[in-house]
Design a protein around this motif. Structure first.
Motif, PDB file in Angstrom:
ATOM      1  N   ASP A 198      -1.659   6.964  -9.557  1.00  0.00           N
ATOM      2  CA  ASP A 198      -1.974   5.722 -10.252  1.00  0.00           C
ATOM      3  C   ASP A 198      -3.441   5.738 -10.684  1.00  0.00           C
ATOM      4  OD1 ASP A 198       0.589   5.003  -9.615  1.00  0.00           O
ATOM      5  OD2 ASP A 198       0.023   3.609  -8.013  1.00  0.00           O
ATOM      6  N   PRO A 199      -3.754   5.405 -11.917  1.00  0.00           N
ATOM      7  CA  PRO A 199      -5.144   5.525 -12.401  1.00  0.00           C
ATOM      8  C   PRO A 199      -6.024   4.342 -11.997  1.00  0.00           C
ATOM      9  CG  PRO A 199      -3.734   4.781 -14.176  1.00  0.00           C
ATOM     10  CD  PRO A 199      -2.818   5.036 -13.000  1.00  0.00           C
ATOM     11  N   VAL A 200      -5.920   3.929 -10.745  1.00  0.00           N
ATOM     12  CA  VAL A 200      -6.767   2.844 -10.245  1.00  0.00           C
ATOM     13  C   VAL A 200      -8.147   3.419  -9.926  1.00  0.00           C
ATOM     14  CG1 VAL A 200      -7.079   1.149  -8.398  1.00  0.00           C
ATOM     15  CG2 VAL A 200      -4.797   1.569  -9.349  1.00  0.00           C
TER      16      VAL A 200
ATOM     17  N   SER B  79      -4.519   3.194  -0.444  1.00  0.00           N
ATOM     18  CA  SER B  79      -4.188   1.879  -0.978  1.00  0.00           C
ATOM     19  C   SER B  79      -3.130   1.950  -2.068  1.00  0.00           C
ATOM     20  CB  SER B  79      -5.454   1.200  -1.518  1.00  0.00           C
ATOM     21  OG  SER B  79      -5.974   1.925  -2.618  1.00  0.00           O
ATOM     22  N   CYS B  80      -2.969   3.132  -2.691  1.00  0.00           N
ATOM     23  CA  CYS B  80      -1.949   3.315  -3.725  1.00  0.00           C
ATOM     24  C   CYS B  80      -1.744   4.813  -3.927  1.00  0.00           C
ATOM     25  CB  CYS B  80      -2.354   2.645  -5.044  1.00  0.00           C
ATOM     26  SG  CYS B  80      -3.879   3.279  -5.766  1.00  0.00           S
TER      27      CYS B  80
ATOM     28  N   THR C 201       0.853  -1.175   0.000  1.00  0.00           N
ATOM     29  CA  THR C 201       0.000   0.000   0.000  1.00  0.00           C
ATOM     30  C   THR C 201       0.895   1.231   0.000  1.00  0.00           C
ATOM     31  OG1 THR C 201      -0.156  -0.081   2.418  1.00  0.00           O
ATOM     32  CG2 THR C 201      -1.883  -1.198   1.167  1.00  0.00           C
ATOM     33  N   PHE C 202       0.299   2.407  -0.008  1.00  0.00           N
ATOM     34  CA  PHE C 202       1.071   3.643  -0.126  1.00  0.00           C
ATOM     35  C   PHE C 202       1.975   3.812   1.094  1.00  0.00           C
ATOM     36  CE2 PHE C 202       0.971   8.481  -0.714  1.00  0.00           C
ATOM     37  CZ  PHE C 202       1.873   8.434  -1.759  1.00  0.00           C
ATOM     38  N   GLY C 203       3.280   3.672   0.879  1.00  0.00           N
ATOM     39  CA  GLY C 203       4.243   3.844   1.960  1.00  0.00           C
ATOM     40  C   GLY C 203       4.688   2.557   2.624  1.00  0.00           C
ATOM     41  N   ALA C 204       4.042   1.434   2.331  1.00  0.00           N
ATOM     42  CA  ALA C 204       4.415   0.137   2.911  1.00  0.00           C
ATOM     43  C   ALA C 204       4.327  -0.907   1.811  1.00  0.00           C
ATOM     44  CB  ALA C 204       3.507  -0.230   4.080  1.00  0.00           C
TER      45      ALA C 204
ATOM     46  N   PRO D  32       6.742   6.049   7.030  1.00  0.00           N
ATOM     47  CA  PRO D  32       5.633   6.371   7.943  1.00  0.00           C
ATOM     48  C   PRO D  32       4.760   7.543   7.507  1.00  0.00           C
ATOM     49  CG  PRO D  32       7.613   5.848   9.185  1.00  0.00           C
ATOM     50  CD  PRO D  32       8.024   5.908   7.742  1.00  0.00           C
ATOM     51  N   LYS D  33       5.362   8.609   6.965  1.00  0.00           N
ATOM     52  CA  LYS D  33       4.557   9.767   6.572  1.00  0.00           C
ATOM     53  C   LYS D  33       3.528   9.385   5.510  1.00  0.00           C
ATOM     54  CE  LYS D  33       7.876  13.427   7.665  1.00  0.00           C
ATOM     55  NZ  LYS D  33       8.672  14.560   7.124  1.00  0.00           N
ATOM     56  N   LEU D  34       3.904   8.508   4.591  1.00  0.00           N
ATOM     57  CA  LEU D  34       2.966   8.063   3.563  1.00  0.00           C
ATOM     58  C   LEU D  34       1.968   7.059   4.117  1.00  0.00           C
ATOM     59  CD1 LEU D  34       5.338   7.660   0.473  1.00  0.00           C
ATOM     60  CD2 LEU D  34       4.130   9.693   1.301  1.00  0.00           C
TER      61      LEU D  34
END
Length: 323
Positions: free
Chosen positions: A212-214, A207-208, A24-27, A199-201
């Protein structure tokens, strides 16, 4: 988005030039095969496993996956890269918690199945980041009921660096395991399998990336990172790899967004008719503008006459294929 067949996913997985990520975003955890490394490709129940000494990935979707492909600008808008996400519905059922999941009996390698698996509590939706360890002190330090798992992880950082646990990313598409050590905060990520924890993200609980064009309501369970269309050169610039770029275009055509396909079609038709992109209307959306810029860069990289004057002089070093 279109549903991807198991056969197509297997075909992409068997191409060892492809990299993969789950997160996910940041992890996030990444898996890349390093040329020269020993690699084992093993069929498993309803899936496929790829194992190296640096990490492993298991492709085993628990349900249908829908794919979306795109390219995005990098290098201050001078280059682009390709991505393809395999998605399912985003299910937000409350915050994840930091908890010990028990022995990792589903580990890819048999020798890892007696170690403890700990959910770090920083996932989003159906994607989780875990660590796997036989270090009882680390398990005890992480077995804390808390509303702020990042604070516990930060407090246990010295012990994490000492124990060097495996990192395990879990999703409905499968799992990704990283065996390499965690680098120091000022160190570089190693080649091959590795993880990123920012961590900041993570605190944004996305989730992304927003770039990203999800589609809304969907989450990437697995992401493909094909061979880059540019390769670093000896003089700190980049050479265009025409073959790598063209190899991804069929996936863009089949799994790209309607906006991307429309912008690309309009751009190419205009250039065919007028010879240059002059007087072409600029798209209103950020994504549309990025897609048009990539088409301009691609034509310049492929040596289309007159394109160079529309891009910065150092955007493209060579219009030839890399050897």
């Amino acid at each position: 988005m279109k549903r991807i067949t198991p056969a197509m996913l297997t075909s992409l997985a068997l191409d060892l030039r492809n990299g993969w990520s789950i997160g996910t975003f940041g992890a996030i955890g990444e898996f890349h095969h390093v040329p020269g490394d020993r690699v084992c490709v093993n069929p498993c129940f309803d899936g496929l496993e790829i194992v190296t000494q640096r990490g492993a990935i298991r492709f085993r979707p628990s349900g249908p996956l829908h794919a979306i492909a795109w390219d995005s600008l990098v290098g201050r808008g001078r280059r682009w890269r390709h991505s393809m996400a395999f998605c399912g519905p985003l299910q937000l059922t409350g915050r994840h918690t930091l908890r010990v999941l028990g022995k990792d009996v589903d580990a890819v390698r048999p020798e890892d199945r007696d170690a403890w698996l700990v959910d770090l509590g920083i996932g989003v939706g159906q994607v989780r980041m875990c660590v796997r360890t036989g270090n009882a002190r680390l398990v005890e330090a992480l077995a804390v009921h808390t509303d702020d798992p990042l604070a516990v992880i930060t407090e246990a950082f010295a012990l994490l660096m000492e124990a060097q646990p495996h990192r395990v990313m879990l999703s409905p598409a499968g799992r990704l395991e990283v065996y390499q050590p965690i680098p120091t905060p000022d160190g570089d990520s190693p080649l091959g399998a590795h993880t990123h924890l920012l961590p900041k993200l993570v605190r944004l609980r996305r989730s992304c990336s927003a770039l990203d064009p999800v589609p809304e309501g969907w989450q990437p369970f697995l992401t493909l990172h094909p061979a880059a269309p540019f390769r670093p050169s000896d003089d700190d610039s980049y050479d265009y790899d025409r073959l790598a770029d063209l190899s991804f275009l069929p996936l863009l055509e089949e799994f790209g967004t309607q906006e991307d396909l429309q912008v690309s079609g309009t751009f190419r038709a205009h250039v065919r008719q007028h010879g240059t992109p002059e007087n072409l209307k600029i798209p209103d959306t950020r994504r549309g503008r990025a897609r048009m810029h990539i088409e301009l860069l691609r034509m310049a990289a492929q040596g289309h006459e007159g394109m160079e004057r529309f891009v910065p002089a150092d955007t493209v070093k060579s219009a030839t294929d890399c050897g």
